[in-house]
Design a protein around this motif. Sequence first.
Motif, PDB file in Angstrom:
ATOM      1  N   UNK A  68      51.321  52.324  36.213  1.00 60.18           N
ATOM      2  CA  UNK A  68      50.578  51.195  36.771  1.00 60.18           C
ATOM      3  C   UNK A  68      49.235  51.031  36.057  1.00 60.18           C
ATOM      4  N   UNK A  69      48.561  52.145  35.835  1.00 57.50           N
ATOM      5  CA  UNK A  69      47.268  52.079  35.165  1.00 57.50           C
ATOM      6  C   UNK A  69      47.406  51.633  33.709  1.00 57.50           C
ATOM      7  N   UNK A  70      48.556  51.955  33.094  1.00 56.72           N
ATOM      8  CA  UNK A  70      48.751  51.619  31.688  1.00 56.72           C
ATOM      9  C   UNK A  70      49.130  50.166  31.491  1.00 56.72           C
ATOM     10  N   UNK A  71      50.154  49.691  32.225  1.00 56.82           N
ATOM     11  CA  UNK A  71      50.575  48.301  32.023  1.00 56.82           C
ATOM     12  C   UNK A  71      50.914  47.559  33.314  1.00 56.82           C
ATOM     13  N   UNK A  72      50.796  48.222  34.455  1.00 60.78           N
ATOM     14  CA  UNK A  72      51.132  47.563  35.711  1.00 60.78           C
ATOM     15  C   UNK A  72      50.006  46.749  36.312  1.00 60.78           C
ATOM     16  N   UNK A  73      48.795  46.941  35.785  1.00 65.55           N
ATOM     17  CA  UNK A  73      47.649  46.190  36.296  1.00 65.55           C
ATOM     18  C   UNK A  73      47.275  45.014  35.395  1.00 65.55           C
ATOM     19  N   UNK A  74      48.027  44.816  34.315  1.00 64.98           N
ATOM     20  CA  UNK A  74      47.615  43.806  33.335  1.00 64.98           C
ATOM     21  C   UNK A  74      47.567  42.397  33.915  1.00 64.98           C
ATOM     22  N   UNK A  75      48.562  42.022  34.707  1.00 70.93           N
ATOM     23  CA  UNK A  75      48.553  40.683  35.304  1.00 70.93           C
ATOM     24  C   UNK A  75      47.431  40.543  36.325  1.00 70.93           C
TER      25      UNK A  75
END
Length: 511
Positions: free
Chosen positions: A241-248
């Motif tokens: 989540x911290x790597x790519x799950x929060x991008x949006x």
Amino acid sequence: MNKKRLSLNLIGQLVSFACSLGIGFFLTPYIVSNLGQETYGFVGLANNFTSYISLFTIAIDGMLSRYVTIEYSKKEHEEASRYLSTAFIAKAAISLILLIPMLLLVSKLEYVVNVSSGIVQDVRILWLLIFLAFLGNLSFGSFNTSLFAANRLDIQAVISVLCNLLRASVLIITFAFFPAHVWYVGFATLLSSIVSLTVTYLIKKHIMPEVKVSPKYFNFKYIKRLVVVGIWNSLNKLQQILTDGLDLLITNLFINGAEMGLLSVAKTIPVHISSLISTVASSFDPSMTISYAKNDKSEFLYSTKFAMKFSGFLCSIPILGFIAFGTKFYSLWMPSLNADEISKVQILSVLTMLPQIFSVYIYPLYTVNTITTKLKVPVLLSLCIGVANVVIVYVLLRTTGLGVYAVAGVSTIMWTLRVFLFVPTYAAWSLKMKLSTFYKPLLKGVLNVVITGFVLCLISYFTNANSWTELALICLPAGLVGYIFCFFIMFERSEREKVITMVKNKLQGKR
């Protein structure tokens, strides 16, 4: 390794993947052109929020398949029943607890994220339906464990195909005969989830009647056992989540909804490609787990290495091809976007897919960590990477003009370094082998990326496509050329001869 069962699992999983890809292919441009790119972005954001919530349950669910499969393989049916019953009851209770904050989030949605006033109600209903589908899968998804333990992922794939067809039918009917609303996506998701869970439960009773679900088998000791090991899966999910799950979410809060929509479009195909990688690699999971449970180290090592080679061979060409022909694809797929938006989407797609170019060759090694239950070090490292990713992205958004490129690019660089420097060495260490054991397939993969990628980009540079037919006539032979190059690069001469002989025998009807 049961090659027949492996083939059935793989074929079934690929068909299921193709159905899911087809739905996304036709649905995405329709929503973007009729409802706007911002509206489409909230579909992905809703799914991201469910992944945030799954942090509360993945500690129980993450290791369930492993324990049930091992106990079932040992004919310890009562012990397997204790694991399955405990997990089911615990997750059902958690679902009821989570329902309250989910309803509050939906009711106050416009105060949590930036959403245009004209689409608030539509997005609110979408999120409610997706959340209900998530809670249903959370409560009853444990029954999928029976298909894993019985090495019948082919059945799971058939269920997935049928449910995807149901979802597609619902979407076609609703969008064709009623005014366009994005919440139709949530309705189709909820309906297909109900059907999938019902069918899976009925099949579980048929193929694994020895393993039962009953309150009498519930025991807090088994929750503790699952959580003690599974907590690392929760932390691993947190780092994802911290790597790519929060991008949006970061794009929505710190930039705007339109940019979030473009990023969501750019992630659509990479997400499906990532699903393809996971589908191919996970087809080997049951055989790897079963061979490990039987303490057959030679068979386990063979299964792991074969999974690495096959995953790299099958999955690398779609990634390289999409990078080479992506601009042509987006121009045809998203006619409602202008040239600058098409260019931005392509750049964001490439940034998103860069780690996957190399991950295809080492993806099965993640399963090694789960099977050996040596999750602490990789999870802690990944968690540090995830925290660093959020901090660096925040600083770049505040101090530079990179915008959404910073959101997509930072995690790409950090994850690529992890793939090369850590994953192969740690998997070898956990199996007490030479640290270089798994580097050969990865280095061959790098060579394949350079040579085959260059060839595909060269073909793209000297060709034009103004229609889907023209694009297909270019990409199909280009893909064939890519697979030929990949075949000779990835496999040894003896392995190529065995594959060719096997294909000839199949065509001639021999055993």
